[in-house]
Motif scaffolding. Structure first.
Motif, PDB file in Angstrom:
ATOM      1  N   ASP A   1      37.006  31.882  45.884  1.00 17.76           N
ATOM      2  CA  ASP A   1      38.165  31.447  44.617  1.00 17.76           C
ATOM      3  C   ASP A   1      37.954  32.630  43.409  1.00 17.76           C
ATOM      4  OD1 ASP A   1      39.755  28.802  45.317  1.00 17.76           O
ATOM      5  OD2 ASP A   1      37.315  28.563  45.800  1.00 17.76           O
ATOM      6  N   GLY A   2      36.602  33.174  43.390  1.00 19.82           N
ATOM      7  CA  GLY A   2      36.425  33.952  42.628  1.00 19.82           C
ATOM      8  C   GLY A   2      35.269  34.684  42.398  1.00 19.82           C
TER       9      GLY A   2
ATOM     10  N   SER B   1      42.986  26.478  38.070  1.00 17.18           N
ATOM     11  CA  SER B   1      42.733  27.899  38.136  1.00 17.18           C
ATOM     12  C   SER B   1      42.366  28.673  36.764  1.00 17.18           C
ATOM     13  CB  SER B   1      43.829  28.817  38.865  1.00 17.18           C
ATOM     14  OG  SER B   1      43.653  30.150  38.664  1.00 17.18           O
TER      15      SER B   1
ATOM     16  N   PRO C   1      41.592  32.118  35.397  1.00 19.01           N
ATOM     17  CA  PRO C   1      41.590  33.681  35.992  1.00 19.01           C
ATOM     18  C   PRO C   1      40.678  34.227  35.192  1.00 19.01           C
ATOM     19  CG  PRO C   1      43.734  33.292  34.755  1.00 19.01           C
ATOM     20  CD  PRO C   1      42.836  32.063  34.444  1.00 19.01           C
TER      21      PRO C   1
ATOM     22  N   TRP D   1      33.296  35.580  34.778  1.00 20.05           N
ATOM     23  CA  TRP D   1      34.028  34.930  35.984  1.00 20.05           C
ATOM     24  C   TRP D   1      35.477  35.823  36.093  1.00 20.05           C
ATOM     25  CZ3 TRP D   1      34.460  32.024  40.268  1.00 20.05           C
ATOM     26  CH2 TRP D   1      35.786  31.509  40.563  1.00 20.05           C
ATOM     27  N   PHE D   2      35.934  36.375  37.409  1.00 19.83           N
ATOM     28  CA  PHE D   2      37.083  36.681  37.543  1.00 19.83           C
ATOM     29  C   PHE D   2      37.660  36.041  38.581  1.00 19.83           C
ATOM     30  CE2 PHE D   2      35.073  40.087  35.475  1.00 19.83           C
ATOM     31  CZ  PHE D   2      35.881  40.469  34.355  1.00 19.83           C
ATOM     32  N   GLY D   3      38.735  35.263  38.553  1.00 22.78           N
ATOM     33  CA  GLY D   3      39.450  34.687  39.895  1.00 22.78           C
ATOM     34  C   GLY D   3      40.077  35.422  40.566  1.00 22.78           C
ATOM     35  N   ARG D   4      40.451  35.108  41.745  1.00 23.77           N
ATOM     36  CA  ARG D   4      41.019  36.063  43.046  1.00 23.77           C
ATOM     37  C   ARG D   4      42.305  36.603  42.260  1.00 23.77           C
ATOM     38  NH1 ARG D   4      40.987  37.056  47.895  1.00 23.77           N
ATOM     39  NH2 ARG D   4      39.056  36.171  48.635  1.00 23.77           N
TER      40      ARG D   4
END
Length: 224
Positions: A93-94, A121, A123, A138-141
């Motif tokens: 997911d990330g 979600s 981002p 954190w970086f989401g998909r």
């Protein structure tokens, strides 16, 4: 949620004259300490990037449980995140980005960050320390496409600053943990109270041979 931990350890250390990943720290090495924290986080997948010192690091650092991605051009400024994205599990997911030369980051900080980005979600998530933003991030998909355009790993901060996506700041305890980019940084790190008596600063320092699941924890956040 499926979370990939990404430890960036491909950057060279021209000002030190030795691979900083192998500097002595708490009975092992700087990179060992960072990887130990990453393992404590219980990521579903763990990736570590290595640069031109890869062969020496592989000989002396315990890389158990981590998928190693070679990024030999990181010393010239190329991003090691870009090749690492090709190894990210398709279920992810990330990613949580950590630094191999910043052992002061704690698993509690990572847990707080991941707890905040769980659910709807998110981002981008950034640790907000007393003196500013820092890793882990954190970086989401949905950000992977933008990350693939990075020219250097440091450019993630440009992505955060200019992103069209909302950024969630997650409170972290204390100041941004020290990174080792010079001899002064290293000597300051090993002189800190929690390390004093374990690895007294030496010049040059020795390079030593040397090894849960993500837990949700309550905390505060700021969204900008």
């Amino acid at each position: 949620m499926f979370v990939t931990g990404l430890v960036l350890a491909a950057e060279g250390s021209p000002h030190l004259g030795v691979p900083k990943q192998l500097l002595a720290y708490q009975g092992s090495t700087l990179l060992d300490a960072s990887l130990e924290t990453a393992r404590e986080c219980g990521f579903d997948q763990l990736i570590v990037t290595l640069g031109t010192a890869s062969e020496q690091v592989r000989e002396r650092v315990d890389l158990d449980g981590a998928r190693v991605i070679e990024s030999p051009h990181a010393d010239t400024g190329s991003s090691s995140i870009v090749p690492a994205l090709d190894a990210v599990d398709r279920r992810t997911d990330g990613i949580v980005v950590m630094l191999g030369d910043q052992p002061g980051v704690t698993s509690a900080t990572v847990w707080s960050l991941v707890a905040e980005v769980a659910g709807p979600s998110t981002p981008i998530g950034v640790s907000r320390y007393d003196n500013g933003r820092g890793n882990p991030c954190w970086f989401g998909r949905e950000l992977f496409g933008e990350l693939r355009q990075l020219r250097s790993d440091q450019d993630i901060w440009a992505v955060i600053a200019a992103s069209r996506h909302p950024v969630t700041d997650v409170d972290a305890v204390g100041n941004i943990p020290l990174r080792v980019e010079s001899w002064d940084d290293y000597q300051s790190l090993v002189a800190q109270p929690h390390t004093r008596g374990l690895d007294p600063p030496v010049v040059p320092p020795a390079a030593l041979p040397t090894r849960g699941r993500i837990t949700r924890r309550p905390h505060h956040r700021r969204r900008v």
